[in-house]
Write an enzyme that holds these catalytic residues in place. Structure first.
Site, PDB file in Angstrom:
ATOM      1  NE  ARG A   8      67.260  77.074  60.972  1.00  0.00           N
ATOM      2  CZ  ARG A   8      67.959  77.538  59.933  1.00  0.00           C
ATOM      3  NH1 ARG A   8      68.007  78.843  59.706  1.00  0.00           N
ATOM      4  NH2 ARG A   8      68.598  76.716  59.145  1.00  0.00           N
ATOM      5  CD  GLN A  26      73.739  75.963  58.444  1.00  0.00           C
ATOM      6  OE1 GLN A  26      73.198  75.618  59.474  1.00  0.00           O
ATOM      7  NE2 GLN A  26      73.225  76.869  57.625  1.00  0.00           N
ATOM      8  CG  ASP A  77      69.355  76.017  51.113  1.00  0.00           C
ATOM      9  OD1 ASP A  77      68.811  75.444  52.077  1.00  0.00           O
ATOM     10  OD2 ASP A  77      70.442  76.603  51.199  1.00  0.00           O
ATOM     11  CE  LYS A 118      67.955  73.091  55.739  1.00  0.00           C
ATOM     12  NZ  LYS A 118      69.390  73.174  56.027  1.00  0.00           N
ATOM     13  NE  ARG A 176      63.070  77.158  53.570  1.00  0.00           N
ATOM     14  CZ  ARG A 176      64.328  77.561  53.496  1.00  0.00           C
ATOM     15  NH1 ARG A 176      65.277  76.709  53.151  1.00  0.00           N
ATOM     16  NH2 ARG A 176      64.647  78.812  53.750  1.00  0.00           N
ATOM     17  NE  ARG A 179      67.234  79.271  50.625  1.00  0.00           N
ATOM     18  CZ  ARG A 179      68.104  80.069  49.999  1.00  0.00           C
ATOM     19  NH1 ARG A 179      67.803  80.624  48.846  1.00  0.00           N
ATOM     20  NH2 ARG A 179      69.303  80.308  50.531  1.00  0.00           N
TER      21      ARG A 179
HETATM   22  C1  S3P Z   1      74.386  76.171  54.363  1.00  0.00           C
HETATM   23  C2  S3P Z   1      74.150  74.824  54.511  1.00  0.00           C
HETATM   24  C3  S3P Z   1      72.820  74.231  54.426  1.00  0.00           C
HETATM   25  C4  S3P Z   1      71.793  75.162  53.822  1.00  0.00           C
HETATM   26  C5  S3P Z   1      71.914  76.548  54.346  1.00  0.00           C
HETATM   27  C6  S3P Z   1      73.297  77.121  54.089  1.00  0.00           C
HETATM   28  C7  S3P Z   1      75.766  76.663  54.471  1.00  0.00           C
HETATM   29  O1  S3P Z   1      72.431  73.842  55.725  1.00  0.00           O
HETATM   30  O2  S3P Z   1      70.487  74.690  54.038  1.00  0.00           O
HETATM   31  O3  S3P Z   1      70.965  77.402  53.738  1.00  0.00           O
HETATM   32  O4  S3P Z   1      76.050  77.799  54.049  1.00  0.00           O
HETATM   33  O5  S3P Z   1      76.611  75.921  54.992  1.00  0.00           O
HETATM   34  P1  S3P Z   1      72.870  72.408  56.311  1.00  0.00           P
HETATM   35  O6  S3P Z   1      74.162  72.053  55.715  1.00  0.00           O
HETATM   36  O7  S3P Z   1      72.984  72.573  57.782  1.00  0.00           O
HETATM   37  O8  S3P Z   1      71.779  71.482  55.868  1.00  0.00           O
END
Ligand code: S3P
Length: 424
Positions: free
Chosen positions: A117, A163, A308, A335, A339, A382
């Site tokens: 990733r 994130q 998600d 992911k 997906r 998932r």
């Molecule tokens: C998450 C943010 C998402 C999501 C992940 C959890 C988080 O990713 O897909 O399962 O807890 O901040 P991105 O914001 O990088 O898309």
């Protein structure tokens, strides 16, 4: 371990696992806040346990009993060994930010899926604040050498990613000046809400997020049930005649409810009851009853707000009338599995017509049939749970790997059997 999901309506009353995103953040802020924080009913999947072990390696003391993690924080040190984030992107990216802005030196690694990733999206802004970040051609393993008092200032997000946004905020908690983040409106805002809950001043005017210098204080956090876990139950109940299900105390933060909006646009009967606040997060009981679905289009902001749950919406589309178009979803390729490809393969193995595009799918509805062979999960939790949804109206559907479900939702098979009154 293989597992076979059965057909059958979902009925009764269920409280799904605690919210994974909120549990990660509660652990990290509890590590930073002097004193003892309590985290009640946290998610107990493999991802959150990776964060729990990592915050211990970074200096927290944790007493974990009675479904409550009591975390004593405020004293940080370099981890004695590489932080093994296992399968968890959130653990990696958020803790890279935390280490980068708290003068910590840490090496990060993970399993084969996590090593595929992208990590430069978080490394770049952390270098901009003065930390040294080395990645392996943009991937794990990565090394972070942090700075103690970053200068603060302006950050523009290159992707609508919670994130990355959260990594920037965690990296700037000790900044000397206010920090401004622009470039994203709709990625999940749990970090911002959790920071406020722990006493920090942070504002958002719809364009610019602004974090003021300040301190954190230990708190009690009651974790809502995870909408991303509830989503499997909601979709299956919507698609399966005879279903009538209530999901208790589910987080309904508007940055996460794109899935509900999309299902409602498809005609689903979903009601929020007893809407209330739980330690800074909106929650509700959600009642779902069977109702036939029609196709929709899923793109733009709706994809970000359902990031998600797109795989579950693809399953719902397979049972809807008409052709559903999903676009602007290229991020799904980065992911736990790619997906777009993995859900397309899963649906095709059940007789559904799917056209794949670089950033989306067209799915022709009209129903899926049981597969002729065991379905692959690609070790993606998932995808495994999406097959349970696919099976609810038309099962049985066997999968090759039931264990990966424990990444986010170890009790899923047991709760599903209770709601369905079936045995796998
Ligand atoms: C998450 C943010 C998402 C999501 C992940 C959890 C988080 O990713 O897909 O399962 O807890 O901040 P991105 O914001 O990088 O898309």
């Amino acid at each position: 371990m293989s597992l076979t999901f059965q057909a059958g309506p979902l009925r009764g009353d269920v409280r799904v696992a605690g919210d994974k995103s909120i549990s990660h953040r509660a652990l990290m802020l509890a590590l930073l806040a002097p004193g003892t924080s309590t985290i009640e009913r946290p998610n107990r999947g493999g991802d959150v346990l990776a964060t729990r072990d990592a915050v211990v390696a970074l200096g927290a003391r944790i007493d974990d009993s009675d479904d409550t993690m009591r975390v004593t924080g405020g004293t940080l040190h370099d981890p004695p060994a590489t932080i093994d984030a296992r399968n968890s992107g959130t653990t990696t990216r958020l803790l890279m930010g935390l280490c980068a802005g708290h003068g910590l030196n840490a090496r990060f690694d993970g399993d084969a899926s996590l090593r595929r990733r992208p990590m430069e999206r978080v490394a770049r802004p952390l270098r901009a604040l003065g930390a040294e970040v080395e990645t392996n051609h943009g991937r794990l393993p990565a090394m972070v050498r942090g700075v103690d008092r970053p200068p603060g200032g302006e950050f523009a997000l290159e992707v609508a990613s919670a994130q990355v946004k959260s990594a920037i905020l965690l990296a700037n908690l000790r900044a000397r000046r206010p920090v401004r983040v622009t470039g994203d409106r709709w990625s999940r805002d749990h970090t911002e809400r959790m920071l406020r809950h722990f006493g920090r001043s942070i504002t958002f005017d719809g364009k610019t997020l602004e974090l003021e210098p300040g301190a954190l204080s230990a708190q009690r956090v009651r974790v809502p049930a995870d909408l991303s876990g509830a989503a499997f139950f909601i979709a299956a109940a919507t698609m399966t005649p005879g279903s009538d299900l209530v999901l208790r105390e589910v987080g309904v933060n508007p940055t996460r409810t794109g899935f509900i909006d999309a299902l409602r646009a498809m005609g689903a009967d979903i009601a929020f009851e007893r809407e209330r606040d739980l330690d800074g997060e909106p929650v509700a009981d959600i009642r779902v009853r069977y109702r036939p679905l029609r196709a929709t289009r899923l793109d733009g902001v709706l994809v970000v707000r359902a990031i998600d749950e797109v795989t579950i919406l693809a399953v719902a589309a397979a049972h809807a009338e008409g052709t559903t178009e999903i676009r602007d979803a290229a991020d799904l390729r980065g992911k736990e599995s790619d997906r777009l490809t993995t859900i397309a393969q899963t649906l095709r193995a059940c007789g559904v017509t799917v056209v794949e595009y670089p950033d989306g799918l067209d799915i022709t509805g009209g129903g899926a049939r049981p597969p002729r062979r065991t379905l692959k999960t690609f070790s993606d939790h998932r995808i495994a749970m999406a097959v349970a949804v696919l099976a609810a109206p038309t099962g049985p559907h066997p999968i090759d790997d039931g264990e990966c479900i424990a990444i986010s939702f170890p009790d899923f098979p047991a709760l599903w059997q209770t709601a369905q009154q079936t045995r796998f």
